[in-house]
Design a protein around this motif. Structure first.
Motif, PDB file in Angstrom:
ATOM      1  N   GLU A 128      -2.299 -14.888  11.135  1.00  0.00           N
ATOM      2  CA  GLU A 128      -2.186 -14.433   9.740  1.00  0.00           C
ATOM      3  C   GLU A 128      -0.778 -14.736   9.212  1.00  0.00           C
ATOM      4  O   GLU A 128      -0.579 -15.643   8.421  1.00  0.00           O
ATOM      5  CB  GLU A 128      -2.492 -12.931   9.632  1.00  0.00           C
ATOM      6  CG  GLU A 128      -3.959 -12.594   9.879  1.00  0.00           C
ATOM      7  CD  GLU A 128      -4.267 -11.097   9.844  1.00  0.00           C
ATOM      8  OE1 GLU A 128      -3.349 -10.275   9.962  1.00  0.00           O
ATOM      9  OE2 GLU A 128      -5.462 -10.738   9.703  1.00  0.00           O
TER      10      GLU A 128
ATOM     11  N   ASN B 234       0.851  -1.185   0.000  1.00  0.00           N
ATOM     12  CA  ASN B 234       0.000   0.000   0.000  1.00  0.00           C
ATOM     13  C   ASN B 234       0.889   1.239   0.000  1.00  0.00           C
ATOM     14  O   ASN B 234       1.326   1.718   1.049  1.00  0.00           O
ATOM     15  CB  ASN B 234      -0.915  -0.002   1.236  1.00  0.00           C
ATOM     16  CG  ASN B 234      -1.921   1.148   1.187  1.00  0.00           C
ATOM     17  OD1 ASN B 234      -1.693   2.149   0.487  1.00  0.00           O
ATOM     18  ND2 ASN B 234      -3.015   1.011   1.906  1.00  0.00           N
TER      19      ASN B 234
ATOM     20  N   TYR C  14       1.314   4.660   2.184  1.00  0.00           N
ATOM     21  CA  TYR C  14       2.053   4.824   3.446  1.00  0.00           C
ATOM     22  C   TYR C  14       3.512   5.220   3.208  1.00  0.00           C
ATOM     23  O   TYR C  14       4.307   5.264   4.151  1.00  0.00           O
ATOM     24  CB  TYR C  14       2.010   3.523   4.257  1.00  0.00           C
ATOM     25  CG  TYR C  14       0.604   3.083   4.619  1.00  0.00           C
ATOM     26  CD1 TYR C  14       0.199   1.780   4.403  1.00  0.00           C
ATOM     27  CD2 TYR C  14      -0.319   3.980   5.153  1.00  0.00           C
ATOM     28  CE1 TYR C  14      -1.083   1.362   4.727  1.00  0.00           C
ATOM     29  CE2 TYR C  14      -1.609   3.575   5.478  1.00  0.00           C
ATOM     30  CZ  TYR C  14      -1.991   2.260   5.268  1.00  0.00           C
ATOM     31  OH  TYR C  14      -3.263   1.856   5.564  1.00  0.00           O
TER      32      TYR C  14
ATOM     33  N   TYR D 168      -2.622  -4.606  -5.482  1.00  0.00           N
ATOM     34  CA  TYR D 168      -2.891  -4.573  -4.032  1.00  0.00           C
ATOM     35  C   TYR D 168      -4.386  -4.403  -3.843  1.00  0.00           C
ATOM     36  O   TYR D 168      -4.936  -3.371  -4.198  1.00  0.00           O
ATOM     37  CB  TYR D 168      -2.131  -3.402  -3.382  1.00  0.00           C
ATOM     38  CG  TYR D 168      -2.181  -3.407  -1.873  1.00  0.00           C
ATOM     39  CD1 TYR D 168      -3.137  -2.666  -1.174  1.00  0.00           C
ATOM     40  CD2 TYR D 168      -1.280  -4.169  -1.125  1.00  0.00           C
ATOM     41  CE1 TYR D 168      -3.188  -2.677   0.214  1.00  0.00           C
ATOM     42  CE2 TYR D 168      -1.321  -4.177   0.271  1.00  0.00           C
ATOM     43  CZ  TYR D 168      -2.277  -3.434   0.931  1.00  0.00           C
ATOM     44  OH  TYR D 168      -2.327  -3.436   2.298  1.00  0.00           O
TER      45      TYR D 168
ATOM     46  N   ARG E  57      -1.260  -9.599  11.755  1.00  0.00           N
ATOM     47  CA  ARG E  57      -1.130 -10.309  13.014  1.00  0.00           C
ATOM     48  C   ARG E  57      -0.236 -11.512  12.829  1.00  0.00           C
ATOM     49  O   ARG E  57      -0.327 -12.213  11.819  1.00  0.00           O
ATOM     50  CB  ARG E  57      -2.505 -10.740  13.521  1.00  0.00           C
ATOM     51  CG  ARG E  57      -3.364  -9.609  14.050  1.00  0.00           C
ATOM     52  CD  ARG E  57      -4.101  -8.923  12.913  1.00  0.00           C
ATOM     53  NE  ARG E  57      -5.105  -7.964  13.354  1.00  0.00           N
ATOM     54  CZ  ARG E  57      -5.940  -7.386  12.511  1.00  0.00           C
ATOM     55  NH1 ARG E  57      -5.878  -7.684  11.223  1.00  0.00           N
ATOM     56  NH2 ARG E  57      -6.829  -6.525  12.939  1.00  0.00           N
TER      57      ARG E  57
ATOM     58  N   TYR F 113       3.864  -5.630   4.041  1.00  0.00           N
ATOM     59  CA  TYR F 113       3.208  -4.672   4.940  1.00  0.00           C
ATOM     60  C   TYR F 113       4.276  -4.211   5.926  1.00  0.00           C
ATOM     61  O   TYR F 113       4.438  -4.792   7.001  1.00  0.00           O
ATOM     62  CB  TYR F 113       1.988  -5.247   5.654  1.00  0.00           C
ATOM     63  CG  TYR F 113       1.001  -4.150   6.011  1.00  0.00           C
ATOM     64  CD1 TYR F 113       1.316  -3.176   6.971  1.00  0.00           C
ATOM     65  CD2 TYR F 113      -0.210  -4.015   5.356  1.00  0.00           C
ATOM     66  CE1 TYR F 113       0.464  -2.128   7.270  1.00  0.00           C
ATOM     67  CE2 TYR F 113      -1.090  -2.978   5.650  1.00  0.00           C
ATOM     68  CZ  TYR F 113      -0.743  -2.041   6.606  1.00  0.00           C
ATOM     69  OH  TYR F 113      -1.624  -1.003   6.889  1.00  0.00           O
TER      70      TYR F 113
HETATM   71  P1  P6P Z   1      -4.425  -1.398   4.529  1.00  0.00           P
HETATM   72  C1  P6P Z   1      -7.617  -6.276   6.099  1.00  0.00           C
HETATM   73  O1  P6P Z   1      -8.075  -5.419   7.123  1.00  0.00           O
HETATM   74  C2  P6P Z   1      -6.127  -6.490   6.342  1.00  0.00           C
HETATM   75  O2  P6P Z   1      -5.885  -6.998   7.615  1.00  0.00           O
HETATM   76  C3  P6P Z   1      -5.579  -7.420   5.264  1.00  0.00           C
HETATM   77  O3  P6P Z   1      -6.535  -8.298   4.755  1.00  0.00           O
HETATM   78  C4  P6P Z   1      -5.075  -6.470   4.210  1.00  0.00           C
HETATM   79  O4  P6P Z   1      -3.964  -6.986   3.497  1.00  0.00           O
HETATM   80  C5  P6P Z   1      -4.655  -5.234   5.019  1.00  0.00           C
HETATM   81  O5  P6P Z   1      -5.438  -5.246   6.208  1.00  0.00           O
HETATM   82  C6  P6P Z   1      -4.922  -3.959   4.264  1.00  0.00           C
HETATM   83  O6  P6P Z   1      -4.495  -2.898   5.098  1.00  0.00           O
HETATM   84  O7  P6P Z   1      -3.794  -0.607   5.646  1.00  0.00           O
HETATM   85  O8  P6P Z   1      -3.529  -1.429   3.289  1.00  0.00           O
HETATM   86  O9  P6P Z   1      -5.839  -1.011   4.195  1.00  0.00           O
END
Ligand code: P6P
Length: 337
Positions: free
Chosen positions: A276, A207, A210, A240, A272, A260
């Motif tokens: 996860e 993402n 960030y 993504y 997590r 992430y």
């Molecule tokens: P962000 C969904 O809430 C989750 O835990 C994952 O499935 C997903 O990859 C991530 O968060 C997305 O997070 O901050 O990019 O929206």
């Protein structure tokens, strides 16, 4: 024409000779839960189950009704079978004991019942993630110590993807195998035997909104992934979807990396560890890949809290090692400070 093999037949054919059926039947239970959740999820747009359940789960997120439903289904399918001694769920603050009068078995189930739930209302694929441990000590099984185990101790792990079709992908340490649900038959049929991460990788998933919160080294890694600044990265596309299971599954099928990273103010990232990153790391290693927190193999992280988070890099080995190379620069900077 490919063989028609149900997940039940496959599990039975691949169980070790000494298996007493407890572990095999636990995998059946997970497959049944997946069918029930898939049935409800696929009709989510039709039944008034969308919208806010009102309850707030341990994660402080607004719980979607399907989250509550999925968590409840997995619990009610698994709580009385005598195969488990304890469970832990993303949706519940504490460990989930096996209720009286049911007997406690020797396995532990950790699960995220419905990951990506924020995508439910917009009809984007979501998923269930699960991991199975053996209890650490038979005499006093069913305690927090049975749950807080490193992912290297897992005996099974996988996910269910509720997408254009419902797929169950799992490993018991003998390769990764994918099954697609035939909704008419109500059977998961073997569709992807011995899944391996292809080379060269096709996608990088991160993402980028960030970017400003990342360390300079992670910003450099992100530019490397994009092929910028003279990068020698393989030519990849950015994908993504904001649903971990969907991103991981695509990358498993086409090759790639999901990242992430840690951020300023979120040094442990968002994903997590227990239910996860750990199970997915166990699975990806069986498919020839690797998962790291930027410094070490996710499989070796000793959990200290049910809901702890970890920075997460998972996919083709070379791409994850490259992330570790950049994160290592952070340590050097700190060391020199
Ligand atoms: P962000 C969904 O809430 C989750 O835990 C994952 O499935 C997903 O990859 C991530 O968060 C997305 O997070 O901050 O990019 O929206």
């Amino acid at each position: 024409m490919s063989k028609i093999i149900t997940i039940e037949r496959f599990i039975l054919d691949h169980q070790p000779d000494y298996a007493r059926g407890e572990f095999t039947n636990l995998l059946y239970d997970i497959a049944l839960a997946a069918k029930v959740i898939a049935h409800k999820t696929n009709r989510a747009g039709l039944v008034d189950i969308l919208g806010r359940a009102g309850a707030v789960n341990i994660q402080g997120e607004i719980q979607q009704k399907l989250d509550v439903f999925a968590d409840d289904i997995i619990f009610r399918i698994c709580d009385h079978t005598g195969r488990l001694c304890v469970m832990a769920s993303e949706e519940r603050e504490e460990i989930i004991p096996i209720p009286e009068p049911y007997k406690k078995g020797s396995y532990v189930l950790v699960y995220d019942p419905l990951d990506g739930s924020s995508n439910i209302d917009v009809n984007v694929s979501i998923g269930t993630i699960f991991g199975v441990y053996r209890c650490k000590n038979w005499e006093n099984r069913g305690r927090l110590e049975d749950v807080l185990q490193p992912a290297r101790n897992l005996v099974a792990a996988g996910y269910v993807l509720y997408g254009s079709s419902t797929m169950l992908v799992y490993t018991t340490g003998q390769g990764v195998h994918g099954f697609t649900l035939d909704p008419e038959l109500g059977e998961f049929l073997l569709s992807h035997e011995n899944m391996r991460l292809p080379e060269p990788p096709g996608y990088y998933s991160v993402n980028s909104s960030y970017y400003e919160s990342w360390s300079p080294q992670i910003q450099q890694y992100a530019r490397w992934l994009q092929g910028l600044d003279g990068s020698n990265a393989p030519k990849m596309s950015a994908r993504y979807i904001g649903s971990l299971v969907a991103d991981i599954h695509r990358n498993l099928m086409r090759g790639g990396i999901f990242c992430y990273p840690a951020e300023r103010g979120k040094p442990h990232g968002k994903i997590r560890l227990l239910y996860e990153a750990g199970p997915l790391a166990f699975m990806i290693e069986q498919a020839g890949g690797y998962a790291s927190d930027g410094r070490r193999n996710v499989l070796d992280i000793e959990p200290t809290d049910l809901h702890q988070r970890t920075p997460f890099y998972i996919g083709n080995r070379s791409l994850v090692h490259k992330a570790e190379y950049y994160v290592e620069q952070e340590i050097d900077l700190t060391r020199d400070a």
